[in-house]
Scaffold this active site. Structure first.
Site, PDB file in Angstrom:
ATOM      1  CE  LYS A 161      -1.304  -1.672  11.953  1.00 19.23           C
ATOM      2  NZ  LYS A 161      -1.438  -0.717  10.806  1.00 19.23           N
ATOM      3  CB  ILE A 174     -12.839 -22.466  -0.809  1.00 18.05           C
ATOM      4  CG1 ILE A 174     -12.698 -22.266  -1.679  1.00 18.05           C
ATOM      5  CG2 ILE A 174     -13.603 -21.281   0.868  1.00 18.05           C
ATOM      6  CD1 ILE A 174     -13.381 -22.619  -2.805  1.00 18.05           C
ATOM      7  CE1 TYR A 198      -2.511  -5.173  11.064  1.00 24.82           C
ATOM      8  CE2 TYR A 198      -4.639  -6.247  10.956  1.00 24.82           C
ATOM      9  CZ  TYR A 198      -3.299  -5.615  10.834  1.00 24.82           C
ATOM     10  OH  TYR A 198      -3.637  -4.479  10.007  1.00 24.82           O
ATOM     11  NE  ARG A 242     -12.799 -10.743   6.027  1.00 24.14           N
ATOM     12  CZ  ARG A 242     -13.885 -11.855   6.342  1.00 24.14           C
ATOM     13  NH1 ARG A 242     -15.248 -11.837   6.271  1.00 24.14           N
ATOM     14  NH2 ARG A 242     -13.266 -13.099   7.434  1.00 24.14           N
ATOM     15  CB  ILE A 277      -0.820   0.058   0.459  1.00 23.54           C
ATOM     16  CG1 ILE A 277      -1.693  -2.197   0.971  1.00 23.54           C
ATOM     17  CG2 ILE A 277      -2.048   1.520   1.358  1.00 23.54           C
ATOM     18  CD1 ILE A 277      -2.441  -1.500   2.371  1.00 23.54           C
ATOM     19  CG  ASN A 291     -10.467  -8.115   3.022  1.00 23.69           C
ATOM     20  OD1 ASN A 291     -11.411  -7.705   3.927  1.00 23.69           O
ATOM     21  ND2 ASN A 291      -9.468  -9.076   2.726  1.00 23.69           N
TER      22      ASN A 291
HETATM   23  N1  UDP Z   1      -8.970 -17.090   1.940  1.00 24.44           N
HETATM   24  C1  UDP Z   1      -9.287 -17.953   2.060  1.00 24.44           C
HETATM   25  N2  UDP Z   1      -8.227 -18.702   0.787  1.00 24.44           N
HETATM   26  C2  UDP Z   1      -6.876 -18.653   1.060  1.00 24.44           C
HETATM   27  C3  UDP Z   1      -6.995 -16.893   1.736  1.00 24.44           C
HETATM   28  C4  UDP Z   1      -7.570 -16.598   1.968  1.00 24.44           C
HETATM   29  O1  UDP Z   1     -10.187 -18.638   1.393  1.00 24.44           O
HETATM   30  O2  UDP Z   1      -5.728 -18.971   0.724  1.00 24.44           O
HETATM   31  C5  UDP Z   1     -10.404 -17.014   2.944  1.00 24.44           C
HETATM   32  C6  UDP Z   1      -9.835 -15.547   3.905  1.00 24.44           C
HETATM   33  O3  UDP Z   1     -10.897 -16.408   5.775  1.00 24.44           O
HETATM   34  C7  UDP Z   1     -11.310 -14.255   4.094  1.00 24.44           C
HETATM   35  C8  UDP Z   1     -10.649 -13.627   2.999  1.00 24.44           C
HETATM   36  O4  UDP Z   1     -10.095 -15.384   2.106  1.00 24.44           O
HETATM   37  O5  UDP Z   1     -11.975 -15.072   4.631  1.00 24.44           O
HETATM   38  C9  UDP Z   1      -9.665 -12.634   2.169  1.00 24.44           C
HETATM   39  O6  UDP Z   1      -9.508 -13.190   3.423  1.00 24.44           O
HETATM   40  P1  UDP Z   1      -7.305 -12.537   3.152  1.00 24.44           P
HETATM   41  O7  UDP Z   1      -6.718 -12.799   3.466  1.00 24.44           O
HETATM   42  O8  UDP Z   1      -7.267 -11.725   1.851  1.00 24.44           O
HETATM   43  O9  UDP Z   1      -8.096 -11.071   4.542  1.00 24.44           O
HETATM   44  P2  UDP Z   1      -8.306 -10.799   5.897  1.00 24.44           P
HETATM   45  O10 UDP Z   1     -10.053 -10.686   5.616  1.00 24.44           O
HETATM   46  O11 UDP Z   1      -8.066 -12.300   6.386  1.00 24.44           O
HETATM   47  O12 UDP Z   1      -8.131  -9.007   5.573  1.00 24.44           O
END
Ligand code: UDP
Length: 345
Positions: free
Chosen positions: A149, A210, A145, A224, A12, A174
């Site tokens: 913050k 998933i 985390y 998300r 970012i 996200n």
């Molecule tokens: N996710 C998933 N498979 C992956 C990585 C993430 O299903 O390999 C899902 C995760 O459980 C969440 C969403 O994708 O529901 C977004 O995850 P990410 O880690 O990108 O961002 P976060 O929401 O944790 O900040």
């Protein structure tokens, strides 16, 4: 105006450097390269942007850089940002994100720099009581985390009152996508985020996992709110302008709108940054298949601990107060990220 970007060699941060440069600011990057990459700043759009290597907790070094460049404002991205890692190593997260953040902000104030934009997170809310989530939603972070913050946000609020700090805490949902002009993109080591993992799975012909298909959502996978990194950094520029203008001036307390001006001249802005649209993991995968034109294999895996079922922002406050309006949708996030991934695999 000279702006220091901590974490400017990260995902970012590097996009923020581009946006600042394109808007005519002078920029200096301050990064310890623990998670960022010096190569992120090598494109022609970064020509002339100095990279100063150091920790935000190194007061002497930070002061040296402020004085060397005449820094007037700071965008603070430098942080550790992996939830699972924070659960295993909480002290490291509090030390880095909270305590070193305090070192940074005190050093800034001592040097007369009062303007700061902080990259906060939706993780400060924890498991939502309601969606979309507004800024006055209870803050109950469920992992170190988010707590590291939120603790830093408390520090900033107190310093705004006592020492005239003028800051914006921007709570990201996200973040995804890459610079539409191809000058910057996402690179993490290791990568944990859904969209880059989907694209890597497509490129390398392996399945994407998933995490959980039994959530209380229409297709059973987590929902998300994805926001394009270019829209996200644009919000930083709007907040920066607002803080520099010094408006609005309201008396000593936080108003319902989240803006406070204190006797010391401090100012606090708190905004959620999200698109206000929710997509499930399966919907993101389907959108990626459409955008890249190839099927993506999937593999069902257990839930990832600590993942709420649904996180969607209300960004109504920043839309109303600063006129922010995200321009890019999910398919553009995927398309720009895909272009970057193909060029930098
Ligand atoms: N996710 C998933 N498979 C992956 C990585 C993430 O299903 O390999 C899902 C995760 O459980 C969440 C969403 O994708 O529901 C977004 O995850 P990410 O880690 O990108 O961002 P976060 O929401 O944790 O900040």
């Amino acid at each position: 105006m000279v702006v220091m970007v901590t974490g400017g060699a990260g995902y970012i941060g590097s996009h923020a450097v581009l946006a600042l440069r394109r808007a005519g600011y002078d920029v200096v990057v301050y990064d310890n390269l623990s998670r960022g990459f010096a190569e992120a700043l090598q494109g022609e759009a970064f020509a002339g942007v100095p990279l100063e290597v150091g920790d935000v907790g190194d007061r002497r070094r930070v002061r040296e850089v402020i004085d060397k460049y005449g820094v007037e404002a700071v965008l603070h991205f430098a942080a550790l940002a992996q939830v699972a890692e924070s659960v295993e190593q909480p002290a490291r997260y509090f030390r880095n994100n909270t305590l070193q953040g305090l070192d940074l902000v005190e050093t800034l104030l001592d040097a007369g720099v009062r303007t700061l934009i902080f990259s906060s997170t939706a993780a400060v809310y924890g498991e939502p009581e309601r969606v979309p989530i507004p800024e006055d939603h209870p803050e109950r972070p469920t992992n170190p985390y988010g707590r590291s913050k939120l603790a830093f946000e408390f520090i900033l609020e107190s310093l705004a009152v006592a020492r005239g700090l003028r800051y914006a805490a921007l709570r990201y949902f996200n973040v995804a996508g890459a610079d539409p002009e191809g000058q910057a993109g996402e690179r993490h080591q290791p990568e944990t985020h859904l969209i880059p993992l989907i694209l890597a799975a497509a490129l390398d012909h392996h399945p994407v996992r998933i995490f959980g298909t039994d959530y209380p959502t229409p297709d059973g996978t987590c929902i998300r709110d994805y926001v394009h990194v270019t829209d996200l950094v644009e919000a930083h520029l709007l907040a920066l302008r607002k803080l520099i203008e010094g408006q609005p001036r309201v008396p000593a307390v936080t108003t319902a709108a989240g803006v406070a001006e204190t006797a010391s001249g401090g100012c606090r802005l708190v905004y959620n940054l999200g698109s206000e649209k929710g997509y499930s993991v399966r919907e993101v995968i389907q959108a990626a298949e459409r955008v890249i034109g190839m099927p993506i294999q999937t593999e069902i895996a257990p839930r990832r601990p600590g993942d709420p079922a649904v996180l969607v922002a209300s960004s109504e406050r920043i839309r109303r107060e600063l006129g922010w309006a995200p321009r890019y949708g999910l398919e553009e996030m995927l398309a720009t990220a895909w272009a970057w991934h193909q060029a930098h695999r």
